[in-house]
Motif scaffolding. Sequence first.
Motif, PDB file in Angstrom:
ATOM      1  N   LYS A 165      71.973  21.586  32.566  1.00 13.55           N
ATOM      2  CA  LYS A 165      72.273  21.423  34.007  1.00 13.55           C
ATOM      3  C   LYS A 165      73.744  21.730  34.280  1.00 13.55           C
ATOM      4  CE  LYS A 165      68.479  18.380  35.166  1.00 13.55           C
ATOM      5  NZ  LYS A 165      67.977  17.040  35.452  1.00 13.55           N
ATOM      6  N   CYS A 173      74.289  25.542  34.127  1.00 14.94           N
ATOM      7  CA  CYS A 173      73.807  26.263  35.322  1.00 14.94           C
ATOM      8  C   CYS A 173      74.760  26.061  36.499  1.00 14.94           C
ATOM      9  CB  CYS A 173      72.395  25.794  35.696  1.00 14.94           C
ATOM     10  SG  CYS A 173      71.164  26.309  34.495  1.00 14.94           S
ATOM     11  N   SER A 195      70.660  30.511  25.636  1.00 13.17           N
ATOM     12  CA  SER A 195      70.457  31.587  26.629  1.00 13.17           C
ATOM     13  C   SER A 195      70.770  32.963  26.052  1.00 13.17           C
ATOM     14  CB  SER A 195      71.354  31.336  27.846  1.00 13.17           C
ATOM     15  OG  SER A 195      72.714  31.609  27.541  1.00 13.17           O
ATOM     16  N   ILE A 235      58.695  31.944  29.319  1.00 15.61           N
ATOM     17  CA  ILE A 235      59.943  32.709  29.152  1.00 15.61           C
ATOM     18  C   ILE A 235      60.038  33.310  27.744  1.00 15.61           C
ATOM     19  CG2 ILE A 235      61.224  31.386  30.878  1.00 15.61           C
ATOM     20  CD1 ILE A 235      62.726  30.197  28.272  1.00 15.61           C
ATOM     21  N   ILE A 241      64.103  26.380  29.205  1.00 19.60           N
ATOM     22  CA  ILE A 241      63.256  26.755  30.354  1.00 19.60           C
ATOM     23  C   ILE A 241      63.949  26.360  31.670  1.00 19.60           C
ATOM     24  CG2 ILE A 241      61.040  26.238  31.493  1.00 19.60           C
ATOM     25  CD1 ILE A 241      59.835  26.153  28.587  1.00 19.60           C
ATOM     26  N   TYR A 242      64.613  25.221  31.678  1.00 19.42           N
ATOM     27  CA  TYR A 242      65.359  24.825  32.883  1.00 19.42           C
ATOM     28  C   TYR A 242      66.405  25.901  33.214  1.00 19.42           C
ATOM     29  CZ  TYR A 242      68.501  22.424  36.049  1.00 19.42           C
ATOM     30  OH  TYR A 242      69.274  22.128  37.154  1.00 19.42           O
ATOM     31  N   ALA A 250      66.418  29.021  32.340  1.00 17.81           N
ATOM     32  CA  ALA A 250      65.782  30.296  32.719  1.00 17.81           C
ATOM     33  C   ALA A 250      65.346  30.288  34.177  1.00 17.81           C
ATOM     34  CB  ALA A 250      64.592  30.566  31.801  1.00 17.81           C
ATOM     35  N   LYS A 251      65.107  29.079  34.719  1.00 17.30           N
ATOM     36  CA  LYS A 251      64.715  28.984  36.138  1.00 17.30           C
ATOM     37  C   LYS A 251      65.920  29.071  37.064  1.00 17.30           C
ATOM     38  CE  LYS A 251      60.490  26.301  35.684  1.00 17.30           C
ATOM     39  NZ  LYS A 251      60.009  24.940  35.445  1.00 17.30           N
ATOM     40  N   HIS A 252      67.091  28.827  36.521  1.00 18.81           N
ATOM     41  CA  HIS A 252      68.274  28.713  37.393  1.00 18.81           C
ATOM     42  C   HIS A 252      69.304  29.820  37.213  1.00 18.81           C
ATOM     43  CE1 HIS A 252      66.540  24.678  37.713  1.00 18.81           C
ATOM     44  NE2 HIS A 252      67.141  24.643  38.893  1.00 18.81           N
TER      45      HIS A 252
END
Length: 368
Positions: free
Chosen positions: A216, A219, A237, A319, A350-351, A353-355
């Motif tokens: 978090k 991101c 990442s 992902i 995954i968090y 990759a969404k942001h």
Amino acid sequence: MKHCDKKAVTVNVTNRCNLRCVYCMACAGDEQDKAYSIPLDFALSGIRDALEGIPSGIKAEMLRFFAPGEPTQDMSVIRQCVDYARQIRPGCIVELQTNGLFENDDNAKWIAENISVVWFSLDGPASTNDRNRPDAFGKGRTADIERYLGIVQSRTKVGVRVTVTDEFLDNQEALVEYYHRLGVKFLALNPVIRPVKRGEQGLISVNASSQMRFAKGFCRAFKMAEDYGMEFTNSMSFNFDEPTNVSCRSCLPMPQLNPDGSVSSCDMAMYRDTKDELKPFIYGEWDAEKKIIAYDNEKIAHLQSHRLESLPKCSKCPIGKYCAGGCIGRIAYQTGDVNSVLPEICAATIYMAKHIPLGRMQYTQTHP
Ligand code: SF4
Ligand code: SF4
Ligand code: SF4
């Protein structure tokens, strides 16, 4: 750029180190009374094999220096390896990962003139870095390291690798701001992990802090980093920029020539008597009498079979092609099975990759 594009032969120069970082993954502090350097004939032989594609059939494209200590503690090995690699392949790209505390200005100048990419390990401003990464006498050396960073950066490409401890997990923007002021354009942040103890056995959690908090925080800092023109990555990442079915270069495998004469494919496995769960990465051994490296073809085949399509969980992951299993050294450390996954790390990956954007194919450097 995806991680496996970094086709590097790594010389792990020495276990000698002039710092005593509080979280040292390599437990360098325990090694200093018996510190040694890699045998030069082994290093040159391994470089030659790798540049010729022996034994995997995949040729190394660059030379990299890393260590279970500080590579610049033996500049003679570094200089001779660079000369040799560039005799075989003129213009060979050379990368150094360093703690940045060079012995003198001459070394800093040589590095600036001869190394293509230099990654400094530095945990932020002196108030943090001096505490996390003191020298052998307990003294903070951030000011010296920043000065060397300036010298090197004036002549060559510089990145910084930051071990993010609790203090900055939720405020990674502060790190971005600090490195922007230093003019750094390549930043790799990683949450702190547990040390790799030689001969250790047992399934221990690799994580020393919350992966989701790290994700978090990363991101939140991402846009600021990119607005400053930085390439901004982490150990989860590192395949986000380009799709792949190979988790990282350890599965090609690309060789890491260890000071004790073993050949590994992973930054976490730097001795032949490494933690038992990391032994699948040790795939060669220097024969000092015959002056050849004996490679273990079974282990190579096992590493080469680690592909997205053959991993039960990853092949079904939304992902999958932007992770492909991620850092399997961490998975092996904790589970003993490179084909497994670590749920906490998957959730954090995954968090992220969404942001943050995927598949842009615009980064020129990958995780060191
Ligand atoms: S500089 Fe690297 S090897 Fe040396 S103590 Fe710090 S983390 Fe360990
Ligand atoms: S399951 Fe986990 S390790 Fe596998 S691709 Fe997805 S996020 Fe990566
Ligand atoms: S530490 Fe992880 S990313 Fe680095 S070489 Fe090992 S498996 Fe690959």
